[in-house]
Structure formats: C-alpha cells, structure tokens
Design a protein around this motif. Structure first.
Motif, PDB file in Angstrom:
ATOM      1  N   ASN A 129       0.437  -1.055  -0.028  1.00 40.20           N
ATOM      2  CA  ASN A 129       0.210   0.044  -0.048  1.00 40.20           C
ATOM      3  C   ASN A 129       1.076   1.018   0.248  1.00 40.20           C
ATOM      4  N   ALA A 130       1.626   1.438  -0.512  1.00 39.57           N
ATOM      5  CA  ALA A 130       2.813   2.541  -0.560  1.00 39.57           C
ATOM      6  C   ALA A 130       2.493   3.737  -1.267  1.00 39.57           C
ATOM      7  N   ALA A 131       2.628   4.463  -1.021  1.00 42.32           N
ATOM      8  CA  ALA A 131       1.165   6.134  -1.706  1.00 42.32           C
ATOM      9  C   ALA A 131       2.320   7.219  -1.159  1.00 42.32           C
ATOM     10  N   VAL A 132       2.199   7.771  -2.273  1.00 43.72           N
ATOM     11  CA  VAL A 132       2.891   9.443  -1.821  1.00 43.72           C
ATOM     12  C   VAL A 132       1.891  10.201  -2.121  1.00 43.72           C
ATOM     13  N   LEU A 133       1.283  10.968  -1.244  1.00 43.77           N
ATOM     14  CA  LEU A 133       0.006  12.392  -1.545  1.00 43.77           C
ATOM     15  C   LEU A 133      -0.083  13.511  -1.158  1.00 43.77           C
ATOM     16  N   THR A 134      -0.273  14.081  -1.684  1.00 42.96           N
ATOM     17  CA  THR A 134       0.047  15.353  -2.288  1.00 42.96           C
ATOM     18  C   THR A 134      -0.741  16.553  -2.572  1.00 42.96           C
ATOM     19  N   THR A 135      -0.662  17.572  -1.538  1.00 44.60           N
ATOM     20  CA  THR A 135      -1.531  18.303  -1.788  1.00 44.60           C
ATOM     21  C   THR A 135      -1.452  19.971  -2.327  1.00 44.60           C
ATOM     22  N   LEU A 164       5.267  11.486 -11.982  1.00 45.39           N
ATOM     23  CA  LEU A 164       5.320  11.157 -10.889  1.00 45.39           C
ATOM     24  C   LEU A 164       4.568   9.785 -10.978  1.00 45.39           C
ATOM     25  N   ARG A 165       3.532  10.252 -10.938  1.00 42.62           N
ATOM     26  CA  ARG A 165       2.492   8.839 -11.159  1.00 42.62           C
ATOM     27  C   ARG A 165       2.722   7.563 -12.630  1.00 42.62           C
ATOM     28  N   VAL A 166       3.733   8.793 -13.257  1.00 44.80           N
ATOM     29  CA  VAL A 166       3.775   7.330 -14.446  1.00 44.80           C
ATOM     30  C   VAL A 166       4.963   6.899 -13.854  1.00 44.80           C
ATOM     31  N   GLN A 167       5.583   7.963 -13.527  1.00 50.12           N
ATOM     32  CA  GLN A 167       7.108   7.190 -13.599  1.00 50.12           C
ATOM     33  C   GLN A 167       7.401   6.134 -12.359  1.00 50.12           C
ATOM     34  N   LEU A 168       6.208   6.240 -11.322  1.00 50.29           N
ATOM     35  CA  LEU A 168       6.354   5.300 -10.304  1.00 50.29           C
ATOM     36  C   LEU A 168       5.251   4.514 -10.306  1.00 50.29           C
ATOM     37  N   GLU A 169       4.616   4.122 -11.305  1.00 49.56           N
ATOM     38  CA  GLU A 169       3.426   2.833 -12.397  1.00 49.56           C
ATOM     39  C   GLU A 169       4.637   1.675 -11.989  1.00 49.56           C
ATOM     40  N   GLN A 170       5.601   1.529 -12.364  1.00 48.22           N
ATOM     41  CA  GLN A 170       6.211  -0.291 -12.345  1.00 48.22           C
ATOM     42  C   GLN A 170       6.924   0.291 -10.528  1.00 48.22           C
ATOM     43  N   ALA A 171       7.342   0.973  -9.766  1.00 40.51           N
ATOM     44  CA  ALA A 171       7.411   0.779  -8.290  1.00 40.51           C
ATOM     45  C   ALA A 171       6.443   0.629  -7.400  1.00 40.51           C
ATOM     46  N   GLY A 172       5.384   0.356  -8.142  1.00 36.76           N
ATOM     47  CA  GLY A 172       3.592   0.017  -6.801  1.00 36.76           C
ATOM     48  C   GLY A 172       3.309   0.968  -6.211  1.00 36.76           C
ATOM     49  N   VAL A 173       4.496   2.321  -6.417  1.00 34.83           N
ATOM     50  CA  VAL A 173       3.893   3.414  -5.606  1.00 34.83           C
ATOM     51  C   VAL A 173       2.490   4.179  -6.130  1.00 34.83           C
ATOM     52  N   GLU A 174       1.077   4.088  -5.030  1.00 32.90           N
ATOM     53  CA  GLU A 174       0.441   5.465  -5.663  1.00 32.90           C
ATOM     54  C   GLU A 174       0.135   6.817  -5.048  1.00 32.90           C
TER      55      GLU A 174
END
Length: 251
Positions: A129-135, A164-174
C-alpha cells in the motif's frame, strides 16, 4: 485506510492536522512533522501513539537527515503526505515585487515536495500500500492575481505529480493529488480560519476520507464537490467566467 505508517508534513494545523487526526483514528501509525515543537507536543499528547518531529521543510539537509532516522526508527513507513505549504499575497507592479517572499513560497511549496519525495521514496517503495499524496489547490487551475506565486506553485505540483505518477507505476507506489478548495485554515492568516465563505475544515476532511475509502480518486485526484467547478473550469469551457470571478477588474 488502516494499518499504515504515515508521515505528514505541515501537520500542526489546518488540512495537515485534520488528515493526521483522521488517519490516526482509523488505526494508522501517524508521524506528524512541523516547525512548532509546542504544537507537535500538544497534538501528540491528545492522540496517544501519534509521533511528532520538528522539521523545517525548507531545509533539504534536515529532510535527508530525517529520512535516515526514519529508515531505522520507522521501518514500516509506507505513506508520505506532502502537505506543508504557505500562501502570501504579492504585488508584481514595477518596484513592488518582494523576491524574498517569492523565494520562500517556491522553497516551501515546490522544493520541499521535490526534496521530501526523493528522500522518502526509497523507504516506502516496495512496501504494501505504498503511496505518496501531495496537497495542491483549486487555485492551480484558476489562479488569483493577488497570490501569483502560490497559485503557480500549485500548478507546478499538479504537472509534476502527473509525471511522478507515471514514473512510479512500475514501482508499485500510488501517487495521489489532494485538491482543496478554499478551506477554513490558517494558510493565509487568521482571517481565513473564520471566513464563512471558506469550507469548514471538518467537512472537508470528512469528504476527503470518504472519497479515499470509496476509492473515488479519478485520475489520481481527490476532489471534494466544492472544488470541481475550478478543477474542471477549462474542460467545461467555463474558465473565463471563473477567472473573472477571482480577478475582478476595476471599471
């Protein structure tokens, strides 16, 4: 929505504090970061198990040092919430520009997010469930002329988050973007906190958490109903009307 270890920057007031309390109430390990030790102590005392850490997000070295600490002290860290930000009015007319204010907004709203994401991604990548959320802000989509650098900083984040979203798709980070409307908080000063035209903070946080729980994040964005007019103004052909409402001209 539960069982995570969440680090939130800018968490001593406003949206950051609201998110911290909401995630903590749902059974998450929450680490709040901010510049004011007194507020960190108060919030942590009111929510047993919540951890407070002093951090000035404008200090890239301090961010890197905190990442090193948490790699050992909080090995289950899997969620980063980039929430720290400032808003200041600015004048851009000849001879009136205050470049110190401009730099402070850029360092706080842009560089801190870039630095924190780079520092903490190695810690959270690969975790469940790794995630980065930015305001960001509704003002990223329809700016106000009296807050030029603030609005531009949030527009930068919106664009940067998409990459960032596209680049982290393969890393499994939402990768999620929280797009607030005008909310009752201390962001632009005490007046905003009591402004009846602003969305009450409790109502905003409740709607945000409801959207997250329902997986209602179109295109990776968390949108409350009140912000959708600004977010989709250009898409709906209503940009000029919204811009004029925010930026009335003198007759």
């Amino acid at each position: 929505m539960t069982g995570n270890t969440v680090l939130i920057t800018g968490a001593t007031s406003g949206i950051g504090r609201g998110l911290a309390e909401a995630f903590h109430a749902r059974g998450n390990r929450v680490i709040i970061a901010g510049r004011r030790q007194g507020r960190l102590d108060q919030i942590s005392a009111e929510h047993p198990g919540m951890r407070g850490i002093v951090l000035d997000v404008r200090d890239a070295d301090a961010i890197a040092a905190l990442a090193c600490r948490l790699a050992t002290e909080e090995p289950d860290l899997n969620v980063l919430i980039n929430n720290a930000g400032i808003s200041r009015q600015e004048k851009l007319a000849p001879g009136e520009a205050d470049l110190a204010t401009t730099r402070d907004i850029i360092e706080t709203n842009i560089m801190s997010v870039v630095n924190a994401t780079a520092a903490f991604l190695p810690l959270i990548a690969g975790k469940p469930n790794a995630a980065v959320l930015t305001t960001s802000s509704g003002l990223a989509f329809v700016p106000r002329n009296n807050f030029p650098t603030y609005c531009a900083s949030k527009a930068f984040l919106h664009s940067w988050i998409q990459s960032l979203r596209v680049q982290l798709e393969q890393a499994g980070v939402e990768v999620l973007e929280l797009v607030p409307p005008y909310v009752q908080s201390e962001l632009s000063g005490p007046a905003q906190l009591a402004d009846p035209h602003a969305m009450p903070l409790d109502a905003f946080i409740a709607e945000v958490m409801s959207n997250l729980e329902a997986g209602n994040t179109p295109e990776g964005e968390i949108l409350v109903e009140r912000v959708k007019g600004h977010r989709y103004a250009e898409r709906r052909g209503e940009y000029a009307r919204h811009f004029d409402l925010f930026n009335p001209r003198s007759a």
